[in-house]
Structure formats: structure tokens, C-alpha cells
Scaffold this motif. Structure first.
Motif, PDB file in Angstrom:
ATOM      1  N   UNK A 101       0.844  -1.196   0.000  1.00 64.16           N
ATOM      2  CA  UNK A 101       0.000   0.000   0.000  1.00 64.16           C
ATOM      3  C   UNK A 101       0.881   1.249   0.000  1.00 64.16           C
ATOM      4  N   UNK A 102       0.864   1.979  -1.111  1.00 64.62           N
ATOM      5  CA  UNK A 102       1.658   3.202  -1.245  1.00 64.62           C
ATOM      6  C   UNK A 102       0.791   4.453  -1.203  1.00 64.62           C
ATOM      7  N   UNK A 103      -0.484   4.287  -0.852  1.00 62.97           N
ATOM      8  CA  UNK A 103      -1.358   5.450  -0.758  1.00 62.97           C
ATOM      9  C   UNK A 103      -0.841   6.403   0.328  1.00 62.97           C
ATOM     10  N   UNK A 104      -0.980   7.694   0.067  1.00 58.04           N
ATOM     11  CA  UNK A 104      -0.483   8.688   1.006  1.00 58.04           C
ATOM     12  C   UNK A 104       0.992   8.987   0.856  1.00 58.04           C
ATOM     13  N   UNK A 146       9.890  -8.335  -4.414  1.00 56.86           N
ATOM     14  CA  UNK A 146       9.335  -7.598  -5.551  1.00 56.86           C
ATOM     15  C   UNK A 146      10.067  -6.270  -5.701  1.00 56.86           C
ATOM     16  N   UNK A 147      10.532  -5.998  -6.930  1.00 51.83           N
ATOM     17  CA  UNK A 147      11.277  -4.771  -7.233  1.00 51.83           C
ATOM     18  C   UNK A 147      10.439  -3.923  -8.178  1.00 51.83           C
ATOM     19  N   UNK A 148      10.065  -2.738  -7.705  1.00 49.43           N
ATOM     20  CA  UNK A 148       9.071  -1.907  -8.372  1.00 49.43           C
ATOM     21  C   UNK A 148       9.646  -0.559  -8.792  1.00 49.43           C
ATOM     22  N   UNK A 202      12.278   8.361  -9.472  1.00 52.42           N
ATOM     23  CA  UNK A 202      13.659   8.088  -9.882  1.00 52.42           C
ATOM     24  C   UNK A 202      14.257   6.893  -9.150  1.00 52.42           C
ATOM     25  N   UNK A 203      13.452   5.861  -8.945  1.00 50.07           N
ATOM     26  CA  UNK A 203      13.991   4.726  -8.193  1.00 50.07           C
ATOM     27  C   UNK A 203      13.259   3.423  -8.521  1.00 50.07           C
ATOM     28  N   UNK A 204      13.945   2.323  -8.173  1.00 46.94           N
ATOM     29  CA  UNK A 204      13.334   0.997  -8.126  1.00 46.94           C
ATOM     30  C   UNK A 204      13.416   0.545  -6.681  1.00 46.94           C
ATOM     31  N   UNK A 205      12.258   0.275  -6.084  1.00 44.01           N
ATOM     32  CA  UNK A 205      12.188  -0.061  -4.673  1.00 44.01           C
ATOM     33  C   UNK A 205      11.896  -1.542  -4.490  1.00 44.01           C
ATOM     34  N   UNK A 206      12.539  -2.137  -3.486  1.00 45.89           N
ATOM     35  CA  UNK A 206      12.368  -3.560  -3.207  1.00 45.89           C
ATOM     36  C   UNK A 206      11.501  -3.808  -1.995  1.00 45.89           C
ATOM     37  N   UNK A 249       6.478 -10.289   2.455  1.00 48.06           N
ATOM     38  CA  UNK A 249       5.408  -9.829   3.337  1.00 48.06           C
ATOM     39  C   UNK A 249       5.000  -8.389   3.044  1.00 48.06           C
ATOM     40  N   UNK A 250       5.595  -7.781   2.012  1.00 50.16           N
ATOM     41  CA  UNK A 250       5.240  -6.427   1.619  1.00 50.16           C
ATOM     42  C   UNK A 250       6.050  -5.332   2.277  1.00 50.16           C
ATOM     43  N   UNK A 251       6.958  -5.692   3.168  1.00 49.44           N
ATOM     44  CA  UNK A 251       7.762  -4.677   3.857  1.00 49.44           C
ATOM     45  C   UNK A 251       8.884  -4.168   2.957  1.00 49.44           C
ATOM     46  N   UNK A 252       9.235  -2.901   3.114  1.00 48.17           N
ATOM     47  CA  UNK A 252      10.268  -2.259   2.301  1.00 48.17           C
ATOM     48  C   UNK A 252      11.651  -2.794   2.658  1.00 48.17           C
ATOM     49  N   UNK A 253      12.471  -3.054   1.629  1.00 46.79           N
ATOM     50  CA  UNK A 253      13.842  -3.527   1.833  1.00 46.79           C
ATOM     51  C   UNK A 253      14.830  -2.399   1.606  1.00 46.79           C
ATOM     52  N   UNK A 254      14.910  -1.932   0.366  1.00 45.54           N
ATOM     53  CA  UNK A 254      15.810  -0.850  -0.015  1.00 45.54           C
ATOM     54  C   UNK A 254      15.426  -0.398  -1.413  1.00 45.54           C
TER      55      UNK A 254
END
Length: 273
Positions: free
Chosen positions: A177-180, A196-198, A204-208, A212-217
């Protein structure tokens, strides 16, 4: 970091062909398929591909799925894709572990709810989700049991469980969930660990994100409109990322980038026609 300095108006759909060890990508607005040092011109929008064999790609255009011969540049239509709908074009797409090909559509002017997400499997094209405004982030867990996708304006990446043939078995559920936030999910790919790498449009980024949906880097790139990642290279640890120059005038906008990582990507799956 710059893999290819061709400035695409809307770079998308990078695909590392595992047999050719070669990257392909698209400029949707330029109606082109690119590889390093070469491109093929089409007469309509082209956006995504899967590999069929060493010399053949499945390519999604605005009106159809095509069988494309890399050596000759010739292509033949396999099946229509919203062929009678002049409002839409194809957008994000990727092959799944079962050999199917998921392809999303959207309005040419991003008309609200104009698009959908389909799956092509062994000659059958079936609509899975509609309405969709901007289809993106189509990718798959390495065990073949989960698919991911997004409708970008919702800022939510969804997940759905798949059956043995790769068809959705249940309703989709919220995954990330990236809302907000300022992050708008665009194309995505999953590594061998299930992360998952998005690519996030405008950030200007690819986020991992972990399973479980938690942010890595995140990996940052010198182009604002990062659009889609792909893993490739001999060890599949090179993260490629396309970008879009449309509406911007920076020197690196629209270029295709590559960065060496400590991640191993999945081998791109073969499409079974």
C-alpha cells in the motif's frame, strides 16, 4: 549506470532473453522495439514481450499479440487484443512460470477505467481484471503460485493466488500500500527470493519489497520517470531499468540504465504458444 543512451519518450517492457543473453525494451510512444545498437519500427504502439524461443518473441501491440522473428523483423498476428477499441493500447506485460503471458491495456490518454488485464495461455486470451486505468507491475513469485499487479493511480500493488495452470483462483488482495506517499507503482519484477522490485514513476527509483510487503531498499537512477525493471546479465544480478522522457528535458531522461546488485533475478519464463 547508463546501459543505452537512446532517449525513449516512454521506455518500457525490458526483457532479458536468457538464450540470447540480450536485453530488449520498447519505446511505446515511438512505436519501437529496441536492443543495444538496433531498433525495429512498428506502425502502432508496442509495449511488452515474452520470449518463445531463441529467435522469436511474443509482442503486445495496441491491437494484437504478435509472433515476432528477431532475425528478420517479420511479425504475424496471433490474436486480437481490444482490436475494435480505438481508445486503448497495450501497456505492461510479462510471462508467468506456467508459460502464459499477462498483458495489461490502458487508455491512450490514460482515460479512467478504460483498460483491463488479460492472460494469453496456449492460444486462449482471457480477460482477468477490469476496469483498469493504468495496468502495471505484472510479475510472479518464483514458485508460480502468486501473481502481482497494480492499477497505478490506486497506488496499491495487489496479489492473487494462482492455480496449477496459472489462472487466478481467488479474489486479489492488497500486497503493498503506497497510498499517502509520493510513490506511484509502475513496472515490477520478482527475484529468486520472492522479493518484488518496483519502478516508481516520478520517484527516480526501483524499490524492493519482501514477500510480506515490507520495504527492503531502493536503487536510485538519474531519470525521474523510472518505468520498469528487469534482471539480466550472465549471473542475472544486473538490474536494468527503463525510463521516460515525455514531458521532461533532463539529459538522462528516457535512457535505459543498468546497475550491478547483490540480488539474483529469476530467469524470464518462456511463453508457450
Amino acid at each position: 549506470m547508463i546501459f543505452d543512451d537512446t532517449q525513449c519518450q516512454l521506455g518500457e517492457g525490458p526483457l532479458w532473453h536468457p538464450e540470447r543473453e540480450q536485453l530488449f525494451w520498447f519505446d511505446i510512444l515511438g512505436h519501437r522495439l529496441h536492443t543495444k545498437g538496433k531498433h525495429w519500427q512498428f506502425d502502432t504502439y508496442v509495449s511488452a514481450a515474452g520470449w518463445v524461443d531463441r529467435d522469436t518473441l511474443l509482442i503486445a501491440s495496441a491491437r494484437a499479440l504478435h509472433r515476432f522473428d528477431i532475425t528478420t523483423g517479420e511479425h504475424v498476428e496471433l490474436c486480437p487484443l481490444e482490436a475494435d477499441n480505438k481508445v486503448t493500447r497495450s501497456n505492461d506485460g510479462r510471462a508467468d512460470p506456467q508459460g502464459g503471458f499477462w498483458i495489461g491495456t490502458m487508455g491512450i490518454e490514460a482515460e479512467e477505467g478504460a483498460g483491463a488485464i488479460y492472460r494469453y495461455y496456449k492460444g486462449e486470451l482471457r480477460q482477468l481484471y477490469a476496469p483498469i486505468t493504468i495496468s502495471n507491475a505484472i510479475c510472479f513469485a518464483p514458485d508460480g503460485k502468486t501473481a502481482y499487479f497494480t492499477d497505478t493511480p490506486t497506488q496499491q500493488i495487489m496479489r492473487v493466488e494462482l492455480d496449477a495452470d496459472g489462472w487466478p483462483r481467488d479474489e486479489s488482495q492488497l500486497h503493498i500500500d503506497l497510498t499517502g506517499t509520493d510513490f506511484r507503482p509502475d513496472g515490477a519484477v520478482v527475484d529468486t527470493e520472492g522479493n518484488l522490485w518496483n519502478a516508481q514513476w516520478g520517484a527516480a527509483r526501483v524499490a524492493g519489497y519482501a514477500p510480506d510487503g515490507s520495504f527492503i531498499k531502493a536503487y536510485d537512477f538519474p531519470a525521474q520517470q523510472t518505468s520498469c525493471p528487469a534482471f539480466g546479465g550472465p549471473d542475472r544480478n544486473t538490474l536494468y531499468c527503463t525510463s521516460a522522457a515525455v514531458g521532461l528535458d533532463g539529459p538522462d531522461e528516457g535512457k535505459t540504465f543498468a546497475v550491478t546488485t547483490d540480488i539474483t533475478g529469476q530467469k524470464e519464463y518462456r511463453v508457450i504458444l
